[in-house]
Design an enzyme around this catalytic site. Structure first.
Site, PDB file in Angstrom:
ATOM      1  N   ILE A   1      -5.993   4.484  19.591  1.00 21.50           N
ATOM      2  CA  ILE A   1      -7.211   4.246  19.423  1.00 21.50           C
ATOM      3  C   ILE A   1      -7.752   3.369  20.552  1.00 21.50           C
ATOM      4  O   ILE A   1      -8.558   3.305  21.360  1.00 21.50           O
ATOM      5  CB  ILE A   1      -7.936   4.024  18.070  1.00 21.50           C
ATOM      6  CG1 ILE A   1      -7.361   5.227  17.233  1.00 21.50           C
ATOM      7  CG2 ILE A   1      -9.431   3.696  18.279  1.00 21.50           C
ATOM      8  CD1 ILE A   1      -8.105   5.036  15.747  1.00 21.50           C
TER       9      ILE A   1
ATOM     10  N   ARG B   1       3.025   5.195  -1.690  1.00 18.44           N
ATOM     11  CA  ARG B   1       2.185   5.706  -0.681  1.00 18.44           C
ATOM     12  C   ARG B   1       0.721   4.771  -0.400  1.00 18.44           C
ATOM     13  O   ARG B   1       0.224   4.756   0.500  1.00 18.44           O
ATOM     14  CB  ARG B   1       1.922   7.256  -0.695  1.00 18.44           C
ATOM     15  CG  ARG B   1       0.715   7.769  -0.281  1.00 18.44           C
ATOM     16  CD  ARG B   1       0.517   7.776   1.228  1.00 18.44           C
ATOM     17  NE  ARG B   1      -0.405   8.257   1.768  1.00 18.44           N
ATOM     18  CZ  ARG B   1      -0.494   9.518   2.681  1.00 18.44           C
ATOM     19  NH1 ARG B   1       0.359  10.214   2.565  1.00 18.44           N
ATOM     20  NH2 ARG B   1      -1.613   9.655   3.244  1.00 18.44           N
TER      21      ARG B   1
ATOM     22  N   TYR C   1      -0.934   1.200   1.338  1.00 20.60           N
ATOM     23  CA  TYR C   1      -1.875   1.083   2.856  1.00 20.60           C
ATOM     24  C   TYR C   1      -3.280   1.409   2.121  1.00 20.60           C
ATOM     25  O   TYR C   1      -4.067   0.648   2.581  1.00 20.60           O
ATOM     26  CB  TYR C   1      -1.471   2.402   3.766  1.00 20.60           C
ATOM     27  CG  TYR C   1      -2.496   2.655   4.756  1.00 20.60           C
ATOM     28  CD1 TYR C   1      -2.301   1.726   6.032  1.00 20.60           C
ATOM     29  CD2 TYR C   1      -3.009   3.885   4.785  1.00 20.60           C
ATOM     30  CE1 TYR C   1      -3.290   2.099   7.041  1.00 20.60           C
ATOM     31  CE2 TYR C   1      -3.970   4.012   5.744  1.00 20.60           C
ATOM     32  CZ  TYR C   1      -3.888   3.287   6.970  1.00 20.60           C
ATOM     33  OH  TYR C   1      -4.697   3.643   8.103  1.00 20.60           O
TER      34      TYR C   1
ATOM     35  N   LYS D   1       8.237  21.205  10.283  1.00 23.40           N
ATOM     36  CA  LYS D   1       8.504  20.676   8.902  1.00 23.40           C
ATOM     37  C   LYS D   1       7.298  20.567   8.080  1.00 23.40           C
ATOM     38  O   LYS D   1       6.656  19.810   8.433  1.00 23.40           O
ATOM     39  CB  LYS D   1       9.378  19.781   9.034  1.00 23.40           C
ATOM     40  CG  LYS D   1      10.858  19.733   9.316  1.00 23.40           C
ATOM     41  CD  LYS D   1      11.605  18.397   9.449  1.00 23.40           C
ATOM     42  CE  LYS D   1      12.865  18.672  10.047  1.00 23.40           C
ATOM     43  NZ  LYS D   1      13.530  17.456   9.965  1.00 23.40           N
TER      44      LYS D   1
HETATM   45  N1  NAD Z   1      -5.509   7.496  14.472  1.00 26.90           N
HETATM   46  C1  NAD Z   1      -6.200   7.735  13.195  1.00 26.90           C
HETATM   47  O1  NAD Z   1      -6.715   8.773  12.962  1.00 26.90           O
HETATM   48  C2  NAD Z   1      -6.517   6.470  12.226  1.00 26.90           C
HETATM   49  C3  NAD Z   1      -6.995   6.984  11.135  1.00 26.90           C
HETATM   50  C4  NAD Z   1      -7.415   6.106   9.982  1.00 26.90           C
HETATM   51  C5  NAD Z   1      -7.206   4.878  10.431  1.00 26.90           C
HETATM   52  N2  NAD Z   1      -7.087   4.375  11.253  1.00 26.90           N
HETATM   53  C6  NAD Z   1      -6.800   2.982  11.626  1.00 26.90           C
HETATM   54  O2  NAD Z   1      -7.307   2.667  13.053  1.00 26.90           O
HETATM   55  C7  NAD Z   1      -6.586   1.418  13.658  1.00 26.90           C
HETATM   56  C8  NAD Z   1      -5.792   1.941  14.792  1.00 26.90           C
HETATM   57  O3  NAD Z   1      -5.087   3.023  14.405  1.00 26.90           O
HETATM   58  P1  NAD Z   1      -4.025   3.669  15.778  1.00 26.90           P
HETATM   59  O4  NAD Z   1      -4.022   5.016  15.592  1.00 26.90           O
HETATM   60  O5  NAD Z   1      -4.854   3.274  17.025  1.00 26.90           O
HETATM   61  O6  NAD Z   1      -2.787   3.155  15.549  1.00 26.90           O
HETATM   62  P2  NAD Z   1      -1.682   2.430  16.298  1.00 26.90           P
HETATM   63  O7  NAD Z   1      -0.625   2.076  15.616  1.00 26.90           O
HETATM   64  O8  NAD Z   1      -1.624   3.307  17.528  1.00 26.90           O
HETATM   65  O9  NAD Z   1      -2.333   1.029  17.087  1.00 26.90           O
HETATM   66  C9  NAD Z   1      -2.357  -0.366  16.324  1.00 26.90           C
HETATM   67  C10 NAD Z   1      -2.028  -1.218  17.337  1.00 26.90           C
HETATM   68  O10 NAD Z   1      -1.908  -2.507  16.686  1.00 26.90           O
HETATM   69  C11 NAD Z   1      -1.098  -3.357  16.972  1.00 26.90           C
HETATM   70  N3  NAD Z   1      -0.504  -4.229  16.082  1.00 26.90           N
HETATM   71  C12 NAD Z   1      -0.143  -3.988  14.809  1.00 26.90           C
HETATM   72  N4  NAD Z   1       0.144  -5.378  14.104  1.00 26.90           N
HETATM   73  C13 NAD Z   1      -0.189  -6.269  15.205  1.00 26.90           C
HETATM   74  C14 NAD Z   1      -0.146  -7.516  15.127  1.00 26.90           C
HETATM   75  N5  NAD Z   1       0.461  -8.264  13.951  1.00 26.90           N
HETATM   76  N6  NAD Z   1      -0.689  -8.361  15.997  1.00 26.90           N
HETATM   77  C15 NAD Z   1      -0.903  -7.705  17.341  1.00 26.90           C
HETATM   78  N7  NAD Z   1      -1.296  -6.112  17.366  1.00 26.90           N
HETATM   79  C16 NAD Z   1      -0.706  -5.686  16.273  1.00 26.90           C
HETATM   80  C17 NAD Z   1       0.163  -2.315  17.316  1.00 26.90           C
HETATM   81  O11 NAD Z   1       1.035  -2.967  18.299  1.00 26.90           O
HETATM   82  C18 NAD Z   1      -0.635  -1.304  17.788  1.00 26.90           C
HETATM   83  O12 NAD Z   1      -0.538  -1.166  19.393  1.00 26.90           O
HETATM   84  C19 NAD Z   1      -5.755   1.069  12.536  1.00 26.90           C
HETATM   85  O13 NAD Z   1      -6.195   0.044  11.653  1.00 26.90           O
HETATM   86  C20 NAD Z   1      -5.348   2.329  11.387  1.00 26.90           C
HETATM   87  O14 NAD Z   1      -5.043   1.925  10.001  1.00 26.90           O
HETATM   88  C21 NAD Z   1      -6.422   4.971  12.439  1.00 26.90           C
HETATM   89  O1  UGA Z   2      -5.266   9.808  10.327  1.00 26.82           O
HETATM   90  C1  UGA Z   2      -6.150   9.165   9.368  1.00 26.82           C
HETATM   91  O2  UGA Z   2      -7.229   9.574   9.169  1.00 26.82           O
HETATM   92  C2  UGA Z   2      -5.329   8.530   8.273  1.00 26.82           C
HETATM   93  O3  UGA Z   2      -4.599   9.469   7.441  1.00 26.82           O
HETATM   94  C3  UGA Z   2      -3.063   9.396   8.046  1.00 26.82           C
HETATM   95  O4  UGA Z   2      -2.339   9.966   6.905  1.00 26.82           O
HETATM   96  P1  UGA Z   2      -2.010  11.389   6.865  1.00 26.82           P
HETATM   97  O5  UGA Z   2      -2.971  12.308   7.221  1.00 26.82           O
HETATM   98  O6  UGA Z   2      -1.322  11.739   5.680  1.00 26.82           O
HETATM   99  O7  UGA Z   2      -0.880  11.535   7.940  1.00 26.82           O
HETATM  100  P2  UGA Z   2      -0.175  12.583   8.646  1.00 26.82           P
HETATM  101  O8  UGA Z   2       1.187  11.882   9.033  1.00 26.82           O
HETATM  102  O9  UGA Z   2      -0.839  12.761  10.058  1.00 26.82           O
HETATM  103  O10 UGA Z   2       0.061  13.791   8.013  1.00 26.82           O
HETATM  104  C4  UGA Z   2      -0.691  14.655   7.798  1.00 26.82           C
HETATM  105  C5  UGA Z   2      -0.240  15.758   6.637  1.00 26.82           C
HETATM  106  O11 UGA Z   2       0.861  16.684   7.359  1.00 26.82           O
HETATM  107  C6  UGA Z   2       2.072  16.578   6.607  1.00 26.82           C
HETATM  108  N1  UGA Z   2       3.234  16.561   7.464  1.00 26.82           N
HETATM  109  C7  UGA Z   2       3.283  15.470   8.279  1.00 26.82           C
HETATM  110  C8  UGA Z   2       4.327  15.444   9.329  1.00 26.82           C
HETATM  111  C9  UGA Z   2       5.216  16.508   9.480  1.00 26.82           C
HETATM  112  O12 UGA Z   2       6.263  16.701  10.238  1.00 26.82           O
HETATM  113  N2  UGA Z   2       5.120  17.572   8.482  1.00 26.82           N
HETATM  114  C10 UGA Z   2       4.065  17.489   7.474  1.00 26.82           C
HETATM  115  O13 UGA Z   2       3.712  18.382   6.810  1.00 26.82           O
HETATM  116  C11 UGA Z   2       1.990  15.254   5.701  1.00 26.82           C
HETATM  117  O14 UGA Z   2       2.580  15.393   4.682  1.00 26.82           O
HETATM  118  C12 UGA Z   2       0.459  15.378   5.491  1.00 26.82           C
HETATM  119  O15 UGA Z   2       0.104  16.013   4.304  1.00 26.82           O
HETATM  120  C13 UGA Z   2      -2.393   7.978   8.030  1.00 26.82           C
HETATM  121  O16 UGA Z   2      -2.231   7.225   6.865  1.00 26.82           O
HETATM  122  C14 UGA Z   2      -3.222   7.111   8.935  1.00 26.82           C
HETATM  123  O17 UGA Z   2      -2.920   7.286  10.389  1.00 26.82           O
HETATM  124  C15 UGA Z   2      -4.802   7.124   8.699  1.00 26.82           C
HETATM  125  O18 UGA Z   2      -5.299   5.976   8.110  1.00 26.82           O
END
Ligand code: NAD
Ligand code: UGA
Length: 387
Positions: free
Chosen positions: A28, A180, A183, A249
């Site tokens: 993000i 699970r 988080y 999978k």
């Molecule tokens: N991608 C999604 O759909 C999604 C969904 C729900 C919530 N979120 C939330 O949004 C945020 C960003 O998600 P993302 O998908 O970009 O994940 P991401 O893992 O790609 O990015 C997280 C970044 O934070 C950095 N980081 C982690 N711990 C750190 C630390 N101690 N010090 C410095 N940097 C650190 C990591 O190196 C990474 O680059 C997270 O808080 C996540 O929980 C994302």
């Molecule tokens: O993205 C989000 O909004 C949030 O939800 C995600 O959780 P989840 O959606 O369960 O994570 P995914 O790994 O994307 O899995 C989605 C679904 O696909 C399934 N899955 C995943 C991987 C795979 O190879 N096969 C499969 O069936 C999982 O069991 C789950 O039901 C993560 O917890 C976070 O990145 C975030 O906070």
């Protein structure tokens, strides 16, 4: 290019600000930095342990040179953090462990990362009167109320039992042994702490609950730009399978439902929050696309079809294979059954709506995956030539 006449939603000119973005090197963060650099005059102090995903923004000859500064630091143990927060007008905290494969296998790291490590960020913002945009998750809703009704109950079709509302839905997690939820629970507690800082100490905050944002640069492809044994989120898992020509999978039959949103749509919402503080402060926002709902099985089928289109390769003869959650994630896994965001609050406050259909977002994302990884995978999987 940044223009001098940009105005907010109330028609007021937007003043350039400095943003301290923690976790800027992630999925993000990389898209948010890109958007801020290309469309606004704001400055970014980009904090992360890694910068691979934003390297292209840090080149010396880019149009925004000098507006983005990378600071390699771990917020767990770096005394520079408070100074950087003080230098900025706004802090955005994205840092977290957020891959489900970690929640039940590394619950301590997960809880520390999502709660303990976020505490100083909240404290420094509150003490220094700095605004905070904190990234939470849709996982704080846990399971839907409807999932506890009998399978044949007609109430399961009633949106009141499954649509997730920021100010009305409960947070429903499984028992402690289902790790699970480590988080979701840590994210919930940091949300409550931020909310309390707002209520008791007047801290200006916005909480974002992303609903499955997906797009280019999400996570890693195991064995290429991440560990071979690593398990990323579903988009990268399925992309990896497609790139290697292996069946996708499906965990526990792929019956869980998700709504997927294109990262570029979601980033538009975050920019509105950044630039409209009076409309965003004090709010918790769902950011998702309620129109893009699929079961994980349907996602696998659609990705198989789209990947074949963008790669020119025929679809797999056996596209999917079932796997138990215990085998795939280990002991203590559990799942959210269904995630449909209510959009009332974000619509009212920011007038924002998602645009991109699931097909279109998968087409552009899988085009990127194919272009970025297909050659590397071919090299890895090619049989060594006998000498
Ligand atoms: N991608 C999604 O759909 C999604 C969904 C729900 C919530 N979120 C939330 O949004 C945020 C960003 O998600 P993302 O998908 O970009 O994940 P991401 O893992 O790609 O990015 C997280 C970044 O934070 C950095 N980081 C982690 N711990 C750190 C630390 N101690 N010090 C410095 N940097 C650190 C990591 O190196 C990474 O680059 C997270 O808080 C996540 O929980 C994302
Ligand atoms: O993205 C989000 O909004 C949030 O939800 C995600 O959780 P989840 O959606 O369960 O994570 P995914 O790994 O994307 O899995 C989605 C679904 O696909 C399934 N899955 C995943 C991987 C795979 O190879 N096969 C499969 O069936 C999982 O069991 C789950 O039901 C993560 O917890 C976070 O990145 C975030 O906070």
């Amino acid at each position: 290019m940044a223009s001098a006449t940009r105005v907010d939603l109330d028609g007021n000119p937007i003043k350039p600000i400095t943003i301290c973005m923690i976790g800027a090197g992630g999925f993000i963060g990389s898209h948010l930095c890109e958007k801020i650099m290309s469309e606004t005059p704001h400055k970014v102090l980009a904090l992360d342990v890694y910068n691979d995903k934003i390297k292209h923004l840090l080149e010396p000859d880019v149009a925004w040179a000098g507006r983005i500064q990378f600071h390699r630091l771990n917020i767990k143990n770096d005394s520079r953090l408070e100074g950087l927060i003080k230098m900025a007008d706004l802090t955005i905290n994205l840092a977290a462990i957020c891959t489900p494969a970690d929640y039940n296998t590394r619950p301590l790291d997960t809880i520390y990362s999502n709660f303990i490590d976020a505490l100083p960020v909240v404290k420094y913002c509150s003490e220094n009167n700095k605004r905070l945009i904190h990234f939470s998750t849709c996982e704080v809703y846990g399971k839907t109320i409807g999932s506890f009704l009998p399978k044949d109950s007609p109430l399961r079709q009633d949106p009141a039992y499954y649509v997730l509302k920021e100010d009305a839905s409960p947070c429903i997690f499984g028992p402690i042994e289902k790790q699970r939820w480590s988080y979701a629970c840590a994210k919930q507690l940091i949300e409550r702490l931020i909310y309390a800082e707002g209520a008791e100490n007047g801290m200006e905050f916005t909480i974002v609950r992303p609903f499955n944002w997906i797009g280019p640069r999400m996570d890693f492809i195991p064995g290429v730009d991440g560990p071979s044994e690593g398990v990323p989120r579903v988009l990268a898992c399925f992309s990896n399978n497609l790139l290697r020509g292996e069946p996708l999978k499906l965990v526990d039959g792929g019956q869980s439902q998700r709504t997927f949103i294109y990262i570029k749509d979601a980033i538009e919402a975050v920019l509105l929050m950044i630039e409209n503080p009076s409309r965003a402060n004090g709010h918790i926002f769902n950011v998702g696309n309620p129109n893009n709902e699929v079961t994980v099985r349907q996602l696998a089928e659609l990705m198989t079809q789209v990947y074949s289109k963008v790669s020119g390769e025929p679809p797999l003869e056996v596209p999917t294979v079932d796997v138990s959650s215990k085998e795939f994630y280990g002991e203590g896994y559990d799942d959210s059954d269904k995630r449909i965001p209510d959009m009332t609050i974000i619509n009212r406050q920011l007038g924002w709506n998602p645009k991109t259909s699931l097909f279109d977002l998968l087409e552009s994302t899988l085009t990127y995956q194919h272009r970025t990884y297909a050659e590397a995978i071919k090299k890895i999987t090619a049989k060594p030539v006998a000498s």
